[in-house]
Scaffold this active site. Sequence first.
Site, PDB file in Angstrom:
ATOM      1  N   GLU A   1      41.660  40.075  55.691  1.00  0.00           N
ATOM      2  CA  GLU A   1      40.520  40.688  54.993  1.00  0.00           C
ATOM      3  C   GLU A   1      39.211  40.424  55.722  1.00  0.00           C
ATOM      4  OE1 GLU A   1      39.943  41.044  50.965  1.00  0.00           O
ATOM      5  OE2 GLU A   1      42.035  40.967  50.375  1.00  0.00           O
TER       6      GLU A   1
ATOM      7  N   LYS B   1      42.893  40.291  41.842  1.00  0.00           N
ATOM      8  CA  LYS B   1      41.429  40.241  41.898  1.00  0.00           C
ATOM      9  C   LYS B   1      40.957  39.187  40.897  1.00  0.00           C
ATOM     10  CE  LYS B   1      37.557  43.473  42.519  1.00  0.00           C
ATOM     11  NZ  LYS B   1      37.325  43.157  43.929  1.00  0.00           N
TER      12      LYS B   1
END
Length: 340
Positions: A221, A185
């Site tokens: 995603e 992330k």
Amino acid sequence: MSKTVELDWENLGFSYIKTDYRYLSYWKNGKWDDGTLTEDNKVHISEGSTALHYGQTVFEGMKAYRTKDGGINLFRPDQNAERMQRSCSRLLMPTIPTSVFIDAVKQVVKANEAYIPPYGTDGSLYLRPYMIGIGDNIGVKPASEYLFSIFCIPVGSYFKGGLIPTNFLISDYDRAAGNGTGAAKVGGNYGGSLLPGSEAHKRNFSDAIYLDPITHTKIEEVGSANFFGITKDHKFITPYSPSILPSITKYSLLYLAKERLGLEVEESDVYVDELDQFAEAGACGTAAVISPIGGIQYKEDFHVFYSETEVGPITQKLYNELTGIQYGEVPAPEGWIVKV
């Protein structure tokens, strides 16, 4: 809690609101200091900070929830701590021990308790832990110092009027390289998504969907969220790839789909030309929890799942189960809820 805050709790969006305190800790000479709470919401760093030049920046997203009895719930904070540790390791940054991470989160929540939306408003206190490389650097190498901080903002329900399906556009852009930082992330992943996201919005889609960077045949995603689908024979499937961010919400849904709803679950390839197998589909993540997908545009083809206007029954059940656990209305699996 002695302080009261006057906000329109029923109409909170997802935007920055300055709260009273944030946690701040510095890493220098090979160790972290004790950390402290500060009222200053401005970050003061060197112009040579690696976060500014070389992308040494990682972050997390999580929430605190007000329960019916007035308590405060954190949802699986150990998972956020562990994911941040993996992200830091990928960028050669020092890690924060899980116990320190959770203690810092609790400090921030307690210090800003007045900003937690009341039970029943569907709001929550969004927490943003982050770490950046700082100090007087210039060469392309890990920073000499680091800053770890957590701030929070009150946010409303992602959906006004309940869950509403929206449509998505499959992008020609890659979200991350095949052997890059997709599973971490890190800020760069999101900076690169701004252009394809903007192009999707201009065409009246909610966001872009990214295919795998190697073959461009498999869904990875949905914007900044993970994809899931419910097959016509009631199987919960979500993509698996080394370039997908491992969503805590997704893995929670995998567990609940199997253990609470009795579905068969699977992490596997989701080929873009095999969407007909799914009766329902959605995106999942901390901010939206679950975002039902009405349809997906891929080149000249538009595929509709359950409905463009109504939420599928299994998606609705998963949403109710997950949010029920978070707000203390539904019994949680062991270790999922940490009280503040």
